[in-house]
Design a protein around this motif. Structure first.
Motif, short mmCIF file in Angstrom:
data_model
loop_
_atom_site.label_atom_id
_atom_site.label_comp_id
_atom_site.label_asym_id
_atom_site.label_seq_id
_atom_site.Cartn_x
_atom_site.Cartn_y
_atom_site.Cartn_z
N ARG A 36 0.75 -1.11 -0.13
CA ARG A 36 -0.04 -0.05 -0.10
C ARG A 36 0.81 1.30 -0.12
N GLN A 37 0.37 2.34 -0.54
CA GLN A 37 1.07 3.65 -0.62
C GLN A 37 -0.08 4.89 -0.31
N ALA A 38 0.41 5.23 0.79
CA ALA A 38 -0.41 6.58 1.11
C ALA A 38 0.28 7.72 0.51
N LYS A 41 3.93 9.33 1.23
CA LYS A 41 4.56 8.12 1.75
C LYS A 41 5.38 7.00 0.90
N ARG A 43 5.90 3.34 -0.73
CA ARG A 43 5.12 1.86 -0.83
C ARG A 43 5.74 1.05 0.24
N GLU A 87 -5.53 5.39 9.38
CA GLU A 87 -4.11 5.20 8.84
C GLU A 87 -3.90 3.93 7.81
N THR A 89 -5.87 4.09 5.40
CA THR A 89 -6.15 4.85 4.11
C THR A 89 -4.91 4.70 3.04
N ALA A 90 -5.11 4.41 1.95
CA ALA A 90 -3.76 4.18 0.73
C ALA A 90 -4.51 3.52 -0.32
N TYR A 92 -3.92 0.61 -2.56
CA TYR A 92 -3.44 -0.96 -2.18
C TYR A 92 -3.08 -1.47 -3.72
N GLN A 120 -7.98 2.05 -4.39
CA GLN A 120 -8.13 2.91 -3.24
C GLN A 120 -8.96 2.64 -2.31
N THR A 122 -10.20 4.12 1.66
CA THR A 122 -10.31 5.22 2.08
C THR A 122 -11.24 5.03 3.67
#
Length: 123
Positions: A36-38, A41, A43, A87, A89-90, A92, A120, A122
């Motif tokens: 995942r990557q927010a 930030k 991955r 937290e 949320t990202a 995927y 996504q 959320t």
């Protein structure tokens, strides 16, 4: 190479659940993984499934809340996410590859050759 497709993302309230699915793996895929990557930030690994292992491996941040399941006949990988937190949320992504044999290699995005387009989540 394989073409991976994720689905199942969406919006959910904190404490809720979502299930993602990734299709497109081949019988020759050694390791299937979720990352995942927010925004803003790097991955990060969520967990992986090595075809020769005893079961999934999880990142500490999701242990006890997320479950990875493999559907061998369908060459699919599922990610069941419970007790979701903001937290989580990202975007995927699922990934396929054959990570090198060193400790923690399954967590390293560069060790994977093929990626889905992302879905996504959320919270």
């Amino acid at each position: 190479h394989v073409q991976l497709v994720e689905s199942g993302g969406g919006s959910v309230q904190a404490g809720g659940s979502l299930s993602l699915v990734c299709t497109g793996f081949s019988d020759r895929t050694h390791t299937m993984a979720w990352f995942r990557q927010a925004p803003g930030k790097e991955r990060e690994s969520v967990g992986s499934f090595w075809k020769y292992g005893r079961g999934p491996t999880y990142a500490d941040s999701v242990k006890g809340r997320f479950t990875i399941l493999r559907d061998k006949p369908k060459n699919a990988l599922y990610l069941q996410m419970n007790s979701l937190k903001p937290e989580d949320t990202a975007m995927y992504y699922c990934a396929a590859g054959n990570p090198s044999l060193y400790e923690g290699s399954w967590k390293v995005p560069a060790e994977y050759d093929d990626w889905g387009q992302g879905t996504q989540v959320t919270v």
